[in-house]
Every structure is written in C-alpha cells, then in structure tokens.
Design a protein around this motif. Structure first.
Motif, PDB file in Angstrom:
ATOM      1  N   GLY A 497       0.839  -1.079  -0.121  1.00 50.21           N
ATOM      2  CA  GLY A 497      -0.118   0.148  -0.017  1.00 50.21           C
ATOM      3  C   GLY A 497       0.797   1.331   0.061  1.00 50.21           C
ATOM      4  N   LYS A 498       2.173   0.961  -0.237  1.00 53.83           N
ATOM      5  CA  LYS A 498       3.028   2.250   0.051  1.00 53.83           C
ATOM      6  C   LYS A 498       2.662   3.392  -1.189  1.00 53.83           C
ATOM      7  N   CYS A 499       2.931   2.722  -2.345  1.00 56.57           N
ATOM      8  CA  CYS A 499       3.233   3.329  -3.607  1.00 56.57           C
ATOM      9  C   CYS A 499       1.976   3.305  -4.395  1.00 56.57           C
ATOM     10  N   VAL A 500       1.357   4.250  -4.942  1.00 56.45           N
ATOM     11  CA  VAL A 500       0.139   4.526  -5.834  1.00 56.45           C
ATOM     12  C   VAL A 500       0.168   3.601  -6.854  1.00 56.45           C
ATOM     13  N   PRO A 501       1.188   3.140  -7.711  1.00 53.68           N
ATOM     14  CA  PRO A 501       0.926   2.501  -8.960  1.00 53.68           C
ATOM     15  C   PRO A 501       0.445   1.016  -8.452  1.00 53.68           C
TER      16      PRO A 501
ATOM     17  N   GLY B  44       6.985   7.161  -1.857  1.00 52.61           N
ATOM     18  CA  GLY B  44       5.594   6.425  -2.217  1.00 52.61           C
ATOM     19  C   GLY B  44       4.972   6.867  -3.308  1.00 52.61           C
ATOM     20  N   LEU B  89      -3.908   7.624 -11.617  1.00 50.97           N
ATOM     21  CA  LEU B  89      -4.456   6.772 -10.594  1.00 50.97           C
ATOM     22  C   LEU B  89      -4.964   7.421  -9.173  1.00 50.97           C
ATOM     23  N   ARG B 170      -3.265  -3.094   4.924  1.00 51.92           N
ATOM     24  CA  ARG B 170      -2.170  -2.837   4.149  1.00 51.92           C
ATOM     25  C   ARG B 170      -2.952  -2.795   2.713  1.00 51.92           C
ATOM     26  N   GLY B 171      -2.302  -2.543   1.468  1.00 50.65           N
ATOM     27  CA  GLY B 171      -2.735  -2.455   0.332  1.00 50.65           C
ATOM     28  C   GLY B 171      -3.845  -1.446   0.125  1.00 50.65           C
ATOM     29  N   SER B 174      -5.330   0.028   3.217  1.00 56.34           N
ATOM     30  CA  SER B 174      -4.675   0.967   4.117  1.00 56.34           C
ATOM     31  C   SER B 174      -5.433   2.114   4.298  1.00 56.34           C
TER      32      SER B 174
END
Lengths: 578, 378, 182
Positions: A497-501, B44, B89, B170-171, B174
């Motif tokens: 979940g850290k990076c948007v892509p 991030g 996105l 997570r994901g 989150s």
C-alpha cells in the motif's frame, strides 16, 4: 570442537549406519505429512519392532523429500549392499506389507532370504532379485514401486537437494557423515574473505530468489564496506503460491543452509545473521532452530567458530503472513519490528540495510549452493548450466501433470524435457497449454516455446522470469484471463500500500479483468489494460508492483485471442451532431 | 561541494544532498506529494521520478544522493506522461469536489493535476476508504481525500514525538488510524495540528475552517505567538476581521511551519464576545467616586471577587481619560499608604510581548515592586 | 509511565494474573525488551492467546515501550494476526496456484453457501471459521484443506462439507449437553 572433531563425528555416524543391513527411510516433509506420512512413519516403526529381529537388521530413518510428492507418502528401503527400492502411496497397510516383505520375522530370515538360501554368486544374485520381484508381485506391492530410472529422477542433477531424502534432518551427525561442514572448515583454514567472494563470483551463481543478481558480486560489495557491524540475512519468506523449494531445504537439510550462511558471514565480515522464515512454515522454523542449537553445541556457531577467531551468531526471525516481506528492504523492516513496507533504493542493503548496516540478503536456495561450490570448485559449478546462468535450479513442479513434486535440474534444460520427460506429460486426454514460471511475478510460456532453454535470460525474453522456482503446468481446460486474474488477486491482496501504482494500479487491473471476463469489456479495455500494466510495471516502488502485471502482460501477449473472444468491439465514435 | 547538471544547468550541491533537495534549492520544482524537507524520505508517491543519464528507468529524486558528474532531467515529455498517468491513478481514488472543497487553491494534488492537464480519471472510480471522522473539537479527518502520503504519520513520529497515528492494514485497504480506531481524544495526540499543516489535501482540515471561505478570499497576517517564551511566528488566515485558522510557513524563523496546540488553535479568544472593549469600573467604586448615582454592593456570598461576573450588572463603562485618572489615583494612594509591595501585577500571554515588557517595566520602575507574574507561568 | 512503575510491572506480570502472559514475558525477556522484537512478541502472543485483544496489545506496547499506534499498525499489516477469537472449528482452504487450478474456489463456495460464512469470517453461532491460506506448500496434493489442524489433500467440495457437517453436529450435541447440565 574443531574441524577434526567434526570429521570424527561424521566418520562415527557413517560406521554406525553401516552396521545396519537395511535402512528404511520415511519422508516426513510437509507434503507427505499432509498425505498421511505421520501414520505411515509410526506404522513402519511399530512393524519393525514387532519383527523382534536383531538390532542391526534394520533402522528406520525419518528423512526428507524424495521428490515425487504426488505419490506420497514415500518410503525407501536401502540395503547395505546397495540394492534400493522406492515405494510411493504408502498407506499404513502397505507399510506393514513392505516391512513384512523386507524384514526377517522373529529371528528367522525374511521370506525371500528363506527361499533363496545363501546368496553368493552373481548368478544367484540375479535369481535372488528375480524371485524378489515375483514375491512383490504376489503381494501386490509391485504397483507401489517407483523405478528410480524414471526420467523424473534420471534427468535431475542434485546439488542443493543432494542429501535430502538421505539424511535425518534432525541429526547433525547425519549431515556430517555426508560431508557436511567440510566446506566451512576448508574456507576457515585456507581462504581469505576476498578469495571466497571471488570463488563464488567465478562460479556464476546468481540469486535464486528470483532476481538473479550475481551472488559473488553482492558479497564483494558488502565485504568492501568499512562500517561495522555487518549482517547476513537468509530470506526464507517463500511467499509464491505453488513454491515450496525453500521450505523443503529448510525442513529437510537445514544445516546446508547454515553452512552456506556461515561461509558468507566469514567472507563479508558479518558477526550476526538472521534466517527470516515465513510464519506459515512451523516445521521449517522448528528444524532450523534445532539445527542452530546443534551447530552451537558443536561450536560451528558462536564466539569462536571451530576454534578460530571468527565469531558468528545466527537466529531465526519469523514472518507473519506478508508476501511483500520477500522483498529485501521490506524484509529488513520486518526484522526491525516494523510494517513490512519496502524502502526506496538506493541506498542498497549492501550499503545500508538492517539497522542501516551493510547487509547481505540471500535466498535459502542460493545459500544452500555455497557448500557445494566450495567443495567442488567454481569451475565445476560453472560447467553446469548455460553461458550466463550457471548451476542447477530447484523447481516445484505442480499443476496438471502426471508427476508433480520437487526437482533439481541443470539450468538450460528445455521446458519440453521438464514437462514431458520429468513431468510425465499431461494426464488424461488434455493438451499442454502453458507453463507458468515465477509465480505471481512471472508469466506463461506457451507450447510454441517448449524447446526454449529454461534460464534467466531466455525466460525474461519470453516475458516471464525464473522466479523462485514455482513451475505450474496448465492444460487446455484453463482459461488464461481467469488465470491472470488469480495472480492479480494475489498481488492486490499482498500489496503493502505504500506506492500508488501498486496500491491502486493492481486494484484497477483486477477491476478491468473482472469487467472483461464477465463479458462487459470492449476492445479498448484491452489497450487500457496493457497500458496500465506497463505503468505499474515501470513506476512501482518495489519488485512486487514491478512484476505484478507480468501474468497479465504475458497472457495478453500469447493468448490474446482468448481476450479478444470475450470483448465486444469498441463502440463507434459519434460524429458529434446527434 | 558536488557538481552535477540538472536540466542543462550546472548545479552545486552540498555533500549528502539528494537530487530533490538540490533541485528545490535551485528553484526547480519537482512534483512531489509525499516528500517533505523536514521529514524522512518515503518515496511512495512516485511523482518525483527524474531521468538520470545512464539509468534505464526513471528514479525517484527524493532518495537519490547527488554525485559528481550526474546528468539529470527533471521535466520532459516522457516524465510528464508518466506523472500524468500516476496522477490518473491518484484521482481514481479521490473525489474531485474541488468546486466546494475548502482546500481548493492550496491542494497539492489539485496543483499537479492542473499542471498535468488531467481533470478526470480514465479508470473506474473506486474510493478505498470512505471514512469520515469528526471526533474532536480541533480537526476533521476525511479519509476519502487521503492519498496515504504518510506525512501526518511522519510528522507525528519524528517532529512531535506523540506517535498518535500510523498506517493500519495494507494495500488498498490501508488507512491512517489511531490504535483500534479510538477517538482522537483517547489517543496520545496532543492536538498540535502539525499533521494538518503538512497534509497536502483536504484529508485533514481544522474544524474552524468549514464553510468560512475559499483560500483566495482569506487575508494573511503574520504575527508572533504570545503564549510562551519561544515566540513562534504564526500566520493567521482572516476573513472579515475573524481568524479562520492558524498556520505557519517553512521560512518562519524559530519554528518554521510547526506550531503547538496553543499557537495553532488557541486564538478563539480574539473574537470572544467576553472580550473587553472599553475600560470598566466596578459599580461600588464608581458610586464612591461619583461616576454613577446608583448604589451597589458586592454580593455577600462572593469571597474575594465577583464570581462569574455579569459584567453589565457589576461594572460601568468609562472612557480612557476617566480610567487613567481612577487607576493612577488609586495606585498612587495604595503605594503611599501600604508600600510598593502591596501591589501585584498579573500579565497575560494573550497580550503582546511588547505590552508585557512595558507592563513589567512599569511595575518595577513605576510602582517599585518585583511582584509581577504571567499566566503562562502558572 | 515512570521507570519504577515499569520495572515493577515487568516483575509482576500482567495484573490479571493470567498465566499466559508469562509466555509473552519470556519472549520479551529473550529479546531483552528491544523495540525491534515487536514482530516476534506479536507472533508469540498470537500463538499463545489465539488472537490479539486490545488489552494484550496495550500490555505489549507498555512493556516494549513502543507507541501503541505502531503496535496496532504492525499487527494489522500481517495476515497471520487476528483480533477476534476463532470459532470452535477452523477450516483453512489453500489458495495456492496448484490448488486454485484444481478447484479450490469450488470448495470455498460450497462451504460459504452451506454454512453461511465468507472467507475470513466466523459463523454467527461461533462454530466455524473459514480462512484462506496463500499456499501451504503441499502442491502435489492439491486441493488442500486444513480442518482443525488436520491437513488433507485431494479434497472435493462434497468431502469437505460432509466432514464439516459432521464435526459441527458433534459440537452442537456437546454444547446442548453442557447447557442441560449447567
């Protein structure tokens, strides 16, 4: 305790084993256990005791994976004179039959030995074996025998899996009897750290976790760092669904991994090491912990390894259900007690890793190769494999195939050999459709590339990756869009979940796949899907996001017709005046 | 110093500086949402990617240290397209309520969406966390606007040390949470509002902000906080003479953009209806001095002074000249009769530092006593 | 929290007197109460208590002096940690590649339909929890199901639902007897 003591222990164990006329090996690796090997093992033990024969008639040995996991539980009877029979699908009832067949009962000779009398001349031996087979046939045991000249076995080259299935993983003596820790004593007595790194570099060994980075190069980088302390981490977070190579090595020969790790620590100057094992592998965790205790007792770990002034301590760290922790920097964060989110690189772990110290992180299989490379030489290792991909690779062969299980083959073997020779081909009347390598980070190889060599470069060219070793064969009953969606589901779930892509991109890819598979997609959606996959691949922070779109991209590349068949043609663009 | 080239220009960077830091120091604005100069690097948001000669793929500039001879391009058509796609996105998980959103004009996501010419997402709109938390008097957490840049978590950890919030789950699931989603008041939050300061979107907004005007309708006034000896600079956003919210800016001396809870939220006294606007004299003294003809007495049940005084009942307003006369006469006679130490001066943090300086000077030199104190010390 | 209070807390264990806390205490002691050992301690706690309650996490946060927000953030990140107790019976379906290809979804759907429970949840009568594992490593025996700790390979929807029906009815009988007796 020094190297000489270890050698003596090994010799003693060897002699102890040689006193037995027969040794009966029972696989107790997780796969066989889930097929009932626990009961089989107890039955074998009970049956042997019930025979009340002399002690040196038979020893029952708890051992590891014998390869053909789909035929588990597996039992092998080894005679002192070399004769060996491998049995599969051994339920407790069959186990009783096997023991009755091979063992003398109550002081009397076994049925076979009784009927053959004294076996002396080669002619008698032939006759002996023939009557052995006949008797087995009578008891119906014939159909449980697995011939060891099966291509499943004959095409394999065992390096990492060499001792597995031959030793009791809970006994360090057994490992020593099979030449264990000889490589460690050799390097401590004869090689400088630089020489060790060079040897590994020249062997051509590449990271077996999937990235394929030259191991020797990584070791050199860390060795050259001046700061202290330094660390070694063994990555046992085998999260690929369908992959269990590392688990098998950790469960069934943990000392081999330890030996590689200690050699690495000596080569790079590390004082502490961590084996990070995923929480879903409780047996592996136990066995590695026990191996560490045994190694400490034998002064192979601790403040003065084998009497030298090299100190090294290792401990186990347990994961808790996060595939992303297989990524190096996420793993480091996990060992540091944090959420397993990756860090941006640079800086690389070799410069700033665990607690900001220079750290080597190597996969379990990579480490398990080290003792053999030291023992047999870099040139020997480099003689196996292809020009750029040296050595062997362990694969977990699974899916719609006759023979599934754990195999170790020279890199460069063709896919055809793996699927049809080793794997025995597709069962039933179905056809081979594709081989999926690299798990959720890899792609599908269709039948037109069956003759491709299986090596790092070729697989990358074909749109897949070597990966950690999961190799799933699918037949023509599997739809490829749905197969790709299965992997995207997985990556979406496992994204940190850290990076948007990755966080949003994988959800959108999955959403597009859902739309397409449900029949609501249009041709434009396929273009959108491909572009999004490329965006996620090129801009994600870590390997998980960067490789998550691979299954989709590869199925779009090779099975585009399946996608085309389920999308509507695009709506015509209006002229504007409606 | 490290020599490198950014966008064709020769740049000198300090050893250890990242590309991002060197670029910002040279007025090159690399798009960024999770980077903050006072906080540890996250990497991030992926917007700060730049082209580095010799590397096949764009690299995030926030974490890459400058090296001699590097040749960097921060803006070109390929990077523009990549950033645009990444923003696409972002906004697939962010409601585009810019028309009524109070962050409009100050929102970083809006800024970059505008600069990259993207006004709607080309993907299916999916909100990951439709959570709205309005559980304390100071700020609102509207998670649908949260882009998970993590700045709030980092500022709470690294600058404030309260560690009240962290990422949870997570994901796609989150979100930023207090432990067990407890109310903010039950967490270790000190309500300093620095999370609001660093939040790039409308996810964290002061309660006082709601419905009070658009960013461009507000005037800005810089001042110094009177609450304690640090003397932080505050910038008030004002509309029609009312303070709407307080913030600071990175170039403020002493505190940069960080404030404490008093500076950030403790300004509502300024428009309180309880504030005095004219000098007042208590009715019994006023009667004694002949300023009023109505007799009045202190209520008997009040021990020292008037409890919860109803000002209109107990005081009469006078002009400043009268006030000066009364005060100076009364103080002079008290000092003469009972000595200087019978008088005590009590200052307030809500006066300016200059006023408080004068006041204590008056007490020490004018009255001749050291009996002076200040509410912030109590 | 003052140092003295912390020290006395460490010596006396958890105020509830629950013996299981001593297992956690031992783990923390083994790692010298270092903050970095949080994941190991959580693993130990999950194993000992079966789930991580708020009270338990606060205890760990206090003992390790790790902010509660971080403890919660770490605990919710990893899938092996649960926050509610499991049902009386736990059924885990492997969703690895080989199991998926061999029809794990059909087994999951069959269980969901018959017992009205989704993956990751427990039935309303607390008798059955249904969970997914992302590959148990027994791919040669796909599809694999673990029911109350017992691993079985080559399962079918019918076989699994039959077994669950059986163990649930036994539980219901036992529970009914308990209610009668108590």
């Amino acid at each position: 305790m020094n190297s000489q003591n270890l050698e003596e222990i090994g010799k003693k164990e060897n002699n102890r084993q040689k006193q037995y006329k027969r040794r009966i090996f029972c696989c107790t690796s997780t796969a066989c256990l889930s097929a009932g090997a626990g009961q089989t093992f107890s039955t074998v033990n009970q049956s042997v005791s019930a025979c009340k024969c002399a002690e040196n008639e038979a020893e029952v040995v708890q051992t590891g994976c014998m390869g053909l996991c789909s035929r588990g539980p597996m039992v092998r009877v080894d005679y002192r004179d070399g004769e060996s029979t491998l049995y599969g699908n051994v339920s407790p009832e069959i186990a009783q039959l096997i023991i009755a067949h091979h063992l003398p009962i109550e002081g009397k000779d076994s049925e076979i030995e009784r009927s053959s009398g004294d076996v002396a001349s080669p002619h008698d031996m032939l006759h002996f074996r023939a009557s052995l087979r006949e008797a087995r046939g009578k008891k119906g045991l014939e159909k449980y025998i697995i011939p060891t000249d099966l291509p499943f076995y004959s095409k394999q080259v065992k390096v990492v899996l060499n001792e597995i299935g031959q030793i009791n993983p809970n006994k360090i003596e057994d490992y020593l009897a099979h030449g264990g820790y000889k490589a460690l004593t050799y390097v401590l007595e004869n090689l400088t750290p630089e020489e060790i790194c060079d040897e590994i570099l020249h062997s051509g060994l590449r990271g077996r976790g999937g990235a394929g980075y030259p191991t020797g190069q990584k070791w050199h980088f860390v060795r050259q760092e001046d700061s202290r302390p330094k660390f070694v981490i063994v990555n046992g977070d085998e999260g690929d669904p369908g992959a269990y190579m590392d688990r098998t090595v950790m469960e069934d020969n943990p000392h081999r991994v330890l030996e590689g790790m200690i050699i690495c620590a000596y080569a790079v100057g590390a004082t502490n090491g961590y084996l990070y094992i995923r929480g879903e592998y409780p047996i592996a965790i136990d066995r590695v912990k026990n191996a560490i205790l045994a190694a400490r007792r034998h002064r192979i770990l601790g403040n003065s390894v084998l009497g030298t002034d090299f100190s090294f301590n290792a401990e186990v760290r347990i994961g808790a259900g996060a595939f992303v922790c297989g990524e190096e920097t996420a793993l480091i964060n996990s060992v540091e007690g944090k959420r397993g989110m990756p860090r941006i690189r640079p800086p690389y772990p070799s410069k700033s890793g665990l607690w900001k110290a220079p750290t080597v992180i190597n996969n379990v299989e990579t480490m398990a190769n080290i003792p053999s490379i030291i023992n047999r030489g870099a040139s020997w290792f480099a003689s196996i494999g292809t020009e750029k991909s040296k050595g062997t690779k362990v694969f977990a062969l699974a899916g719609q195939l006759r023979n599934t299980g754990l195999i170790e083959v020279p890199i460069g073997i063709t896919l055809r050999d793996i699927v049809f020779e080793i794997g025995g081909g597709i069962p039933g009347d179905r056809d081979f459709k594709a081989a999926q390598t690299g798990g959720p980070s890899g792609g599908c190889i269709p039948s037109e590339f069956l003759d491709s060599p299986v090596d790092y470069e070729s697989l990358t060219r074909l749109g897949s990756i070597m990966g950690s070793g999961g190799l799933v064969i699918i037949d023509d009953s599997t739809g490829m869009p749905g197969f790709a969606r299965f992997f995207m589901d997985f990556c979406m779930d496992e994204s940190c979940g850290k990076c948007v892509p990755c966080r949003i991109g994988t959800v959108q890819i999955r959403s597009l796949l859902d739309k397409i598979i449900s029949g609501k997609g249009v041709a434009e959606d396929l273009v959108k899907l491909e572009n999004l996959c490329k965006l996620v691949k090129n801009t994600s922070l870590c390997g998980l996001g960067q490789s998550a779109p691979n299954p989709v991209l590869s199925t779009l590349r090779y099975f585009n017709h399946e996608y085309q068949a389920i999308v509507q043609p695009s709506l015509p663009v209006s002229s504007g005046n409606d | 110093m490290v020599e490198l080239i950014i966008n064709g220009k020769e740049i000198l960077a300090k050893p250890g500086q990242t590309i991002m830091e060197a670029a910002l120091a040279n007025n090159i604005d690399i798009p960024r949402l999770c980077f903050h100069p006072e906080l540890m690097v996250s990497g991030g948001c992926r917007l700060c990617i730049v082209d580095v000669q010799g590397r096949p793929n764009p690299t995030p500039s926030c974490g890459l240290a400058c090296e001699n001879g590097m040749v960097i391009e921060t803006h070109n058509s390929k990077l523009f397209d990549l950033r645009r796609d990444i923003l696409d996105l972002f906004i697939s998980d962010h409601p585009l309520n810019c028309v009524t959103c109070e962050k409009s004009g100050a929102c970083q996501l809006q800024k970059y969406a505008y600069e990259h010419d993207i006004h709607k997402t080309s993907y299916e709109f999916k909100i990951s966390k439709p959570i709205y938390q309005d559980d304390n008097p100071f700020f609102i957490r509207d998670h649908q606007y949260c882009i998970l840049c993590g700045r709030c978590v980092r500022v709470c950890d690294e600058i404030v040390g309260a560690s009240a919030i962290d990422f949870a789950r997570r994901g796609f699931e989150s979100y930023i949470a207090t432990p067990f989603d407890d109310a903010m008041v039950d967490s270790t939050c000190v309500f300093c509002g620095n999370c609001i300061q660093v939040c790039p979107t409308a996810a964290l907004m002061p309660v006082s902000r709601k419905g009070k005007g658009r960013e461009w309708e507000l005037d800005r006034v810089k001042t110094i906080c009177g609450y304690c000896g640090v003397g932080c600079q505050i910038e008030y956003a004002i509309r029609n003479g009312n303070i709407i919210y307080a913030q600071s800016s990175p170039d403020a001396p002493v505190n940069g953009e960080f404030l404490c809870t008093k500076g950030r939220f403790g300004w509502d006294f300024s428009t309180s209806p309880d504030r005095l606007t004219t000098p007042l004299v208590r009715r019994d003294l006023a009667f004694e001095l002949g300023l009023t003809s109505e007799a009045w007495q202190l209520p008997l049940d009040s021990p020292l002074a008037i409890r919860n005084p109803k000002v209109e009942e107990s005081f009469i307003p006078v002009d400043w000249e009268t006030a000066f006369e009364v005060v100076s006469e009364k103080l002079a006679s008290t000092v003469k009769l009972y000595g200087p130490d019978s008088v005590m001066g009590l200052a307030s943090a809500r006066c300016t530092n200059e006023d408080n300086y004068l006041f204590q000077k008056f007490m020490r030199v004018g009255i001749g006593t050291n009996n002076i104190d200040h509410c912030a010390r109590l | 929290m003052t140092a003295n209070k912390l020290a006395s807390d460490m010596m006396n264990g958890h105020q509830s007197g629950d013996e299981r806390f001593s297992v956690i205490d031992r783990t923390m002691k083994r790692f010298k109460y270092e903050k970095d050992s949080l994941l190991e301690v959580l693993n130990s706690a999950q194993e000992t208590f079966g789930y991580l309650s708020k009270d338990l996490l606060f205890y760990i946060s206090n003992q390790l002096q790790v902010p509660m927000s971080r403890v919660y953030g770490v605990a919710t990140f990893y899938h092996m940690f649960t926050f509610v107790p499991l049902g009386e019976h736990n059924c885990i379906i492997c969703k690895g590649t080989a199991c998926h290809v061999k029809g794990a979804d059909r087994i999951i759907n069959a269980i969901s339909e018959e017992f009205c429970v989704n993956a990751g949840e427990t039935t309303s009568d607390n008798l059955l929890s249904l969970n997914i594992a992302r590959c148990l490593g027994s791919c040669g025996l796909a599809p694999v199901v673990v029911l109350d700790g017992e691993v079985s390979g080559k399962q079918t929807p019918e076989a699994v639902t039959n077994r669950i029906r059986e163990i649930i009815s036994i539980s219901k009988e036992i529970n009914a007897e308990k209610v009668e007796a108590g």
